[in-house]
Scaffold this active site. Structure first.
Site, mmCIF file in Angstrom:
data_model
loop_
_atom_site.group_PDB
_atom_site.id
_atom_site.type_symbol
_atom_site.label_atom_id
_atom_site.label_comp_id
_atom_site.label_asym_id
_atom_site.label_seq_id
_atom_site.Cartn_x
_atom_site.Cartn_y
_atom_site.Cartn_z
ATOM 1 N N ASN A 115 0.884 -1.170 0.000
ATOM 2 C CA ASN A 115 0.000 0.000 0.000
ATOM 3 C C ASN A 115 0.920 1.217 0.000
ATOM 4 O O ASN A 115 1.434 1.624 1.035
ATOM 5 C CB ASN A 115 -0.885 -0.032 1.251
ATOM 6 C CG ASN A 115 -1.787 1.190 1.344
ATOM 7 O OD1 ASN A 115 -1.712 2.098 0.525
ATOM 8 N ND2 ASN A 115 -2.625 1.204 2.361
ATOM 9 N N ARG A 124 -2.542 -2.036 -3.327
ATOM 10 C CA ARG A 124 -3.730 -1.221 -3.055
ATOM 11 C C ARG A 124 -3.676 -0.006 -3.985
ATOM 12 O O ARG A 124 -2.665 0.688 -4.066
ATOM 13 C CB ARG A 124 -3.742 -0.747 -1.610
ATOM 14 C CG ARG A 124 -4.935 0.120 -1.387
ATOM 15 C CD ARG A 124 -5.061 0.640 0.017
ATOM 16 N NE ARG A 124 -6.295 1.400 0.082
ATOM 17 C CZ ARG A 124 -6.384 2.620 0.575
ATOM 18 N NH1 ARG A 124 -5.336 3.221 1.072
ATOM 19 N NH2 ARG A 124 -7.527 3.247 0.588
ATOM 20 N N HIS A 163 -13.282 3.362 -0.170
ATOM 21 C CA HIS A 163 -13.329 2.307 0.862
ATOM 22 C C HIS A 163 -14.013 1.042 0.338
ATOM 23 O O HIS A 163 -14.588 0.265 1.103
ATOM 24 C CB HIS A 163 -14.062 2.780 2.135
ATOM 25 C CG HIS A 163 -13.424 3.982 2.774
ATOM 26 N ND1 HIS A 163 -14.078 5.177 2.922
ATOM 27 C CD2 HIS A 163 -12.206 4.172 3.292
ATOM 28 C CE1 HIS A 163 -13.286 6.056 3.500
ATOM 29 N NE2 HIS A 163 -12.125 5.462 3.735
ATOM 30 N N ARG A 221 -12.655 16.307 7.636
ATOM 31 C CA ARG A 221 -13.403 16.651 6.418
ATOM 32 C C ARG A 221 -14.862 16.937 6.761
ATOM 33 O O ARG A 221 -15.437 16.284 7.633
ATOM 34 C CB ARG A 221 -13.324 15.491 5.409
ATOM 35 C CG ARG A 221 -11.960 15.389 4.745
ATOM 36 C CD ARG A 221 -11.837 14.155 3.879
ATOM 37 N NE ARG A 221 -11.116 13.089 4.553
ATOM 38 C CZ ARG A 221 -10.957 11.860 4.066
ATOM 39 N NH1 ARG A 221 -11.481 11.540 2.902
ATOM 40 N NH2 ARG A 221 -10.284 10.957 4.749
ATOM 41 N N GLU A 272 -8.409 -4.776 4.758
ATOM 42 C CA GLU A 272 -8.249 -4.528 3.324
ATOM 43 C C GLU A 272 -7.081 -5.323 2.751
ATOM 44 O O GLU A 272 -7.143 -5.816 1.629
ATOM 45 C CB GLU A 272 -8.047 -3.027 3.082
ATOM 46 C CG GLU A 272 -9.323 -2.236 3.307
ATOM 47 C CD GLU A 272 -9.082 -0.785 3.650
ATOM 48 O OE1 GLU A 272 -8.535 -0.508 4.743
ATOM 49 O OE2 GLU A 272 -9.444 0.090 2.840
#
Ligand code: ADP
Length: 411
Positions: A7, A90, A179, A240, A384
């Site tokens: 990743n 990823r 996601h 955010r 993941e």
């Protein structure tokens, strides 16, 4: 025989080594703060835990270091690089081109390069990781697993914005979602936990981490998701804003004289839990301070739970019913108080939370609903990397069967 999962971000390379089935983690590590002060490598295996602080100038150096760490006779898990039979990457943005994970070819790289405008920070870093890993492991399949792919099953009515249609046709402006790898993993695990076929289940996934995604999953297929074109819509996140009225952008620009860069920074880095609480982007701190009587932290907590709740209602309607509600990622897996606030008042949807089970479910797979609850409420820790490892094993196997071995070719 082992599988490497990478990743690669702009300043970190996270990596894991799995067994050949992609099921057991043999080593995991991170090379962090690349090109910055305080760079380091840390790696854990069943028998070792190393941390080396040293200057690491580039991704190329980072990859060299992680390879050395994996090959280390004392602390590593590889006797030789040839033990790696496939590498999974990823990859953040697959646009509407990549509807599933793909074996990386020159053509795939070219398409990923074309998608850079959609993810200008993430995709170049992912590509850098792919190039470096391909240099080190040139003769094995490399697989790209895209965060957006899972949501490519959304119907047009869900993924389109009500802008003039040519903005979609010319500029690919639409909802992509993120996601996806996490949502795919936890939806499959949820079906497994319940011992029910995924095809028969309507689920809402609440991926509540630093980034937040709520996804509606019907029979294992994503039909809607809260993050859109950029990565700040949907529920408020650590820093955010989540959904806001786009009119704000014009107002801030015209009335307050803020530049677009300043407004972007406001929405992405100064808002969310941090902006409302004025204290932190970390839900642990928000929960602690709310308990201690900090009103703004209490407000941030209430706003967060309210927004997740509203999405659950919207997606239950979009799905035409609900069988499973899944909590995952940092907050979803570890914060019973947030889960309770979200589920409160959702009895009309068939959601009933078992308070004791909820309190005990900390980062473990758990059914936290009341026995009589019509909807199963589950905590499913996301993974993941495991999903990437499994895709990598599957696609590498397919590629192996598709490509004749040298002896078969000679026949
Ligand atoms: P990322 O999106 O970066 O992968 P994670 O899924 O690791 O994020 O989630 C990180 C967030 O999870 C932290 O910012 C923190 O707010 C939250 N978190 C982790 N542990 C707890 C906890 N025990 N209680 C509340 N929140 C937690």
């Amino acid at each position: 025989m082992k599988v490497l999962v990478i990743n690669c971000g702009s300043s970190t390379i996270k990596y894991q080594v799995y067994d050949a089935q992609g099921k057991v983690v043999l080593a995991k590590g991170i090379v962090a703060r690349l090109g910055e002060k305080g760079s380091y490598l840390s790696q854990q295996t069943a028998h070792s835990d190393v941390r080396r602080e040293l200057p690491i100038a580039s991704h190329a150096e980072g990859f060299q270091l992680l390879v050395q760490a994996l090959l280390d006779p004392q602390d590593g898990v590889l006797g030789d690089l040839s033990e790696i039979i496939a590498v999974g990457h990823r990859t953040v943005h697959g646009g509407d081109v990549f509807v599933e994970s793909s074996i990386i070819t020159d053509e795939v790289i070219r398409k990923m390069e074309e998608l850079i405008p959609l993810a200008p920070i993430h995709n170049p870093a992912n590509l850098l990781g792919i190039h470096e890993a391909m240099r080190i492991f040139p003769n094995v399949p490399h697989v790209a697993v895209f965060d957006t792919s899972f949501h490519q099953t959304m119907p047009r009515k869900a993924f389109l914005y009500a802008l003039p249609y040519e903005y979609y046709e010319k500029h690919k402006i639409r909802k992509y979602g993120f996601h996806g790898t996490s949502c795919r993993y936890v939806s499959q695990e949820a079906a497994r936990m319940l011992n029910r076929p995924i095809e028969a289940l309507k689920m809402v996934i609440c991926h509540l981490g630093n980034g937040v995604t709520i996804a509606a999953v019907d029979g294992g297929r994503s039909i809607d998701t809260s993050i859109g074109f950029a990565t700040f819509s949907g529920v408020m996140m650590g820093t955010r804003s989540g959904d806001i009225d786009p009119g704000l952008t014009f107002f801030l620009n015209r009335q307050s004289g803020m530049s677009l860069e300043q407004i972007e920074n406001l929405y992405y880095h100064e808002s969310g839990l941090l902006g409302v609480s004025g204290v932190s982007n970390d839900m642990r701190v928000i929960v602690d301070q709310a308990r201690a009587g900090n009103d703004r932290c209490q407000l941030a907590l209430e706003m967060f739970a309210y927004r997740v709740k509203a999405y659950i209602g919207a997606y239950a309607a979009a799905l035409g019913g609900l069988d499973v509600l899944v909590f995952t990622a940092g907050i979803g897996e570890n914060a019973p108080v947030v889960r309770e606030a979200i589920c409160e008042g959702l009895g009309f949807l068939g959601i009933g939370l078992d308070r004791a089970k909820n309190e005990q479910a900390l980062a473990i797979q758990s059914d936290i609903s009341l026995a009589q609850s019509r909807v199963r409420v589950l905590v499913v820790p996301t993974n993941e990397e495991q999903m990437i490892a499994l895709d990598t094993v599957r696609l590498a196997e397919l590629a192996r069967h598709a490509t004749p071995s040298p002896s078969e070719r000679d026949r």
